[in-house]
Design a protein around this motif. Structure first.
Motif, mmCIF file in Angstrom:
data_model
loop_
_atom_site.group_PDB
_atom_site.id
_atom_site.type_symbol
_atom_site.label_atom_id
_atom_site.label_comp_id
_atom_site.label_asym_id
_atom_site.label_seq_id
_atom_site.Cartn_x
_atom_site.Cartn_y
_atom_site.Cartn_z
ATOM 1 N N SER A 83 39.814 47.247 49.501
ATOM 2 C CA SER A 83 39.369 46.038 48.797
ATOM 3 C C SER A 83 37.910 45.752 49.151
ATOM 4 C CB SER A 83 40.235 44.846 49.191
ATOM 5 O OG SER A 83 41.570 45.050 48.813
ATOM 6 N N ILE A 84 37.128 45.393 48.146
ATOM 7 C CA ILE A 84 35.704 45.102 48.318
ATOM 8 C C ILE A 84 35.431 43.695 47.798
ATOM 9 C CG2 ILE A 84 33.359 45.742 47.635
ATOM 10 C CD1 ILE A 84 34.404 48.610 47.269
ATOM 11 N N ASN A 85 34.821 42.861 48.633
ATOM 12 C CA ASN A 85 34.481 41.496 48.227
ATOM 13 C C ASN A 85 33.171 41.494 47.449
ATOM 14 O OD1 ASN A 85 36.457 39.544 49.740
ATOM 15 N ND2 ASN A 85 35.897 41.110 51.236
ATOM 16 N N ASN A 116 27.165 38.777 41.358
ATOM 17 C CA ASN A 116 27.306 40.166 40.927
ATOM 18 C C ASN A 116 27.961 40.242 39.555
ATOM 19 O OD1 ASN A 116 28.205 40.706 44.296
ATOM 20 N ND2 ASN A 116 26.247 41.291 43.406
ATOM 21 N N LEU A 117 28.943 39.360 39.328
ATOM 22 C CA LEU A 117 29.649 39.372 38.046
ATOM 23 C C LEU A 117 28.753 38.929 36.896
ATOM 24 C CD1 LEU A 117 33.069 37.899 39.206
ATOM 25 C CD2 LEU A 117 32.531 40.284 38.705
ATOM 26 N N ASP A 118 27.666 38.240 37.215
ATOM 27 C CA ASP A 118 26.715 37.842 36.174
ATOM 28 C C ASP A 118 25.776 38.981 35.783
ATOM 29 O OD1 ASP A 118 27.630 35.280 35.804
ATOM 30 O OD2 ASP A 118 26.355 34.414 37.357
ATOM 31 N N GLU A 144 37.651 41.921 45.083
ATOM 32 C CA GLU A 144 38.101 40.586 45.469
ATOM 33 C C GLU A 144 37.015 39.556 45.174
ATOM 34 O OE1 GLU A 144 39.552 40.096 49.397
ATOM 35 O OE2 GLU A 144 40.970 41.767 49.309
ATOM 36 N N CYS A 145 37.432 38.448 44.557
ATOM 37 C CA CYS A 145 36.526 37.316 44.368
ATOM 38 C C CYS A 145 37.352 36.037 44.453
ATOM 39 C CB CYS A 145 35.793 37.396 43.037
ATOM 40 S SG CYS A 145 36.888 37.607 41.633
ATOM 41 N N THR A 146 36.715 34.948 44.884
ATOM 42 C CA THR A 146 37.466 33.714 45.073
ATOM 43 C C THR A 146 37.791 33.072 43.737
ATOM 44 O OG1 THR A 146 35.515 32.309 45.238
ATOM 45 C CG2 THR A 146 36.306 33.301 47.276
ATOM 46 N N ASP A 204 40.845 35.854 45.788
ATOM 47 C CA ASP A 204 40.804 35.676 47.240
ATOM 48 C C ASP A 204 40.825 34.188 47.601
ATOM 49 O OD1 ASP A 204 40.700 36.453 49.846
ATOM 50 O OD2 ASP A 204 38.569 36.948 49.842
ATOM 51 N N ASP A 205 41.298 33.893 48.806
ATOM 52 C CA ASP A 205 41.255 32.538 49.378
ATOM 53 C C ASP A 205 41.968 31.509 48.509
ATOM 54 O OD1 ASP A 205 39.705 33.602 51.404
ATOM 55 O OD2 ASP A 205 37.813 33.081 50.440
ATOM 56 N N PHE A 206 43.041 31.904 47.834
ATOM 57 C CA PHE A 206 43.747 30.937 46.993
ATOM 58 C C PHE A 206 44.359 29.848 47.878
ATOM 59 C CE2 PHE A 206 47.299 29.184 44.628
ATOM 60 C CZ PHE A 206 46.732 28.975 43.377
ATOM 61 N N GLY A 207 44.083 28.605 47.506
ATOM 62 C CA GLY A 207 44.573 27.473 48.292
ATOM 63 C C GLY A 207 43.511 26.867 49.183
ATOM 64 N N ALA A 208 42.357 27.561 49.323
ATOM 65 C CA ALA A 208 41.311 27.042 50.204
ATOM 66 C C ALA A 208 40.480 25.964 49.516
ATOM 67 C CB ALA A 208 40.387 28.175 50.655
#
Length: 594
Positions: A427-429, A434-436, A461-463, A490-494
């Motif tokens: 997995s790579i964060n 970057n997505l833009d 992985e992206c939040t 990533d970080d679901f719930g944070a």
């Protein structure tokens, strides 16, 4: 390393350049004479002084070219200002950075380039002195020194013209240059005496620029004049008010009781917080102020304006209108600046590396996947936590270089493992920035092909909040999924965790943040919430991963609940790439034994 522009200071620098008329260099014959002399000295058909603003580079005092500039994204100058010295491109056709550049393939058909950054007294690189040829050529060290000498002449002229104006042209108040001179004079008149510097920002840069775009510069300038009068009237006839920034005003006070200082500043803040009428329009300001105490000696005077700016910025961070300077906050900010300054160098000299945190596969009890995590060992400061440097980098263009470093390094490592018959999913964060990037999905695909890594071996992985708030991110993730690369939230719930949006997000893996699982063994409500999320996510087809699992009790409970994967210190800390084979083989032997 030169001072790098953030987006806010870039805008401030642009307006500063406009005020000092530096963008009107064509009107100054001395600069034209310098470029003509430079052209003859190096027998170069083209010589230019370039100046950058946020979006463009401008050609000033040009010789041999009739263009007025280009987009900043095409500017050689944008690369030059990142160097400490001269930048030379002997043949642009052989340099992958520039071979397809429009300034190479079209007018002015740059084949050879040499440029030296022009540095203002503030430390900002505003542009360059450069020579250009339409044919490739060599450039000796002696010639490089000569070009740097010519650039030093340009800088001296720029500094002269910058210093010559000590009055803000809009408000008529003395400017920051005059404030610096007056502070030095006070050191002579009352050496060692205590003073306070008040710095007040009446509008932040973003609001000011939005107002300028909506209403026009004339309205903004009239508003600044009205605010300047209000501040001057409130501070009284014995205080000299300086206009030191776009919407920043400063004045020096005698160092009395802190309570009295704060009462004076708060009185002015309360007045400016009321709607103000200017040019028949009513405006609501967002004033904030900082106070710095200092002594009239050269060392403290040289640094007091910077400290006051730190103070105002800290007031904004704390959502307060007033803040008093604190040394520890300043130290943290200086540390952050140093880290950001040094990070560009770290990218290229081996200070960065990847470690990998194994994931427990609950179906096979083995380890089939890893998460690649960046680490930075600074040569003087030691290991820098990612939580400290990544937010700094993410606010700058350096995030693109960092992400590409991570992708290339991780893919090369996956390829090496595959060559050793070790098949692992990594997995790579990535950042929403970057997505833009328009070509980011294509870049991922190309890198996987280049390293011979199957697309199914990679997870991006992206939040969740990044996906929901980023521009174009959903479309980019859809393209990535179409390639065959898995996408994880990533970080679901944070953060705010918009549950209803799960049905629309282009992901197939849901990583539950540690805050949602850390106490499920002792908190029935937390366990109930987690079970509800699991049911919903399972119904929507998500693969579930729990992260940040540090205890046996939580780990065992998650296993029994049926999570697909579990990640955390209890199963394994992040480990070096060289240790992965041993860990995976031992873990998988244990799993097969079960």
């Amino acid at each position: 390393m030169l001072t790098r522009w953030t987006t806010e200071s870039e805008k401030e620098q642009l307006l500063g350049l406009q005020t000092a008329e530096i963008l009107d260099l064509n009107a100054r014959k001395e600069f034209q004479r310098i470029t003509e002399l430079t052209s003859r000295m190096f027998m170069a058909p083209i010589a230019i002084i370039t100046v950058l603003d946020e979006h463009r580079q401008w050609f000033k005092a040009p010789v041999g070219v009739d263009m007025d500039g280009s987009l900043r994204t095409d500017a050689f100058c944008d690369h030059t200002i990142r160097n400490e010295g001269i930048m030379v491109i002997p043949d642009t056709h052989l340099d992958s950075r520039f071979s397809e550049n429009p300034l190479v393939t079209h007018k002015p058909n740059i084949r050879f380039y040499a440029g030296v950054p022009l540095i203002m007294e503030s430390g900002h690189a505003i542009g360059s002195l450069c020579i250009i040829d339409t044919q490739p050529r060599t450039f000796s060290e002696e010639q490089g020194q000569q070009l740097q000498a010519m650039a030093a002449i340009v800088q001296a002229q720029l500094h002269y013209h910058h210093r010559i104006g000590k009055i803000n042209e809009v408000t008529g108040l003395p400017n920051r240059t005059q404030l610096k001179l007056d502070l030095k004079s006070l050191c002579i008149l009352a050496p060692g005496s205590a003073r306070g510097l008040v710095l007040m920002e009446v509008l932040n840069h973003a609001s000011l620029l939005e107002m300028s775009n909506a209403l026009g510069l004339n309205y903004v300038e009239q508003l600044m004049r009205d605010i300047a009068k209000a501040v001057t009237d409130m501070t009284g006839p014995h205080a000299t008010v300086y206009h030191v920034g776009l919407a920043r005003f400063a004045w020096v006070i005698s160092a009395g009781r802190q309570e009295d200082e704060e009462a004076l500043v708060n009185q002015l803040l309360e007045y400016l917080q009321k709607p103000i009428t200017s040019a028949d329009l009513r405006f609501e300001l967002q004033p904030r102020a900082g106070v710095v105490r200092f002594y009239l000696n050269q060392d403290e005077v040289d640094d007091v304006i910077r400290k006051a700016m730190v103070c105002v910025q800290q007031a904004g961070y704390n959502a307060r209108s007033f803040h008093r300077y604190e040394e520890n906050e300043d130290s943290l900010q200086q540390r952050s600046y140093r880290l950001l300054r040094d990070f560009g160098r770290a990218l290229g000299n081996g200070q960065l590396r990847l470690v990998y945190q194994p994931k427990f596969d609950n179906h096979s009890f083995s380890c089939k996947g890893l998460e690649a995590l960046i680490r930075w060992k600074h040569p003087q400061m030691g290991e820098i936590p990612p939580s400290e440097f990544i937010p700094l980098v993410e606010a700058t263009p350096l995030i693109h270089s960092l992400t590409r470093f991570v992708i290339k390094t991780a893919l090369a490592q996956v390829a090496a493992w595959k060559a050793e018959k070790l098949d692992l999913q990594v997995s790579i964060n990535i950042s929403p920035r970057n997505l833009d990037e328009v070509d980011f999905p294509d870049y991922l695909n190309a890198m996987c092909n280049q390293h011979g890594v199957p697309l199914e071996n990679i997870v991006i992985e992206c939040t969740e909040s990044d996906v929901l708030t980023g521009h174009g991110t959903v479309q980019a993730l859809q393209q990535i999924r179409k390639l065959g690369i898995k996408v994880a939230l990533d970080d679901f719930g944070a953060a705010y965790s918009n549950l209803a949006s799960l049905k629309n997000l282009p992901a197939e893996i849901l990583k539950i943040d540690r805050s949602m699982v850390c106490d499920i063994d002792t908190n029935d409500r937390a366990l109930s919430v987690l079970k509800s999320i699991m049911t919903m996510a399972s119904d929507l087809g998500y693969r579930l991963v729990a992260e940040g699992v540090d205890s046996a009790e939580v780990f065992d409970l998650l296993v029994s609940l049926g999570f697909d994967e579990i990640q955390g210190y209890y199963f394994s800390r992040p480990i070096e790439a060289s240790e992965i084979r041993k860990f995976v083989e031992e873990r998988n032997r244990y799993a097969n034994g079960k």
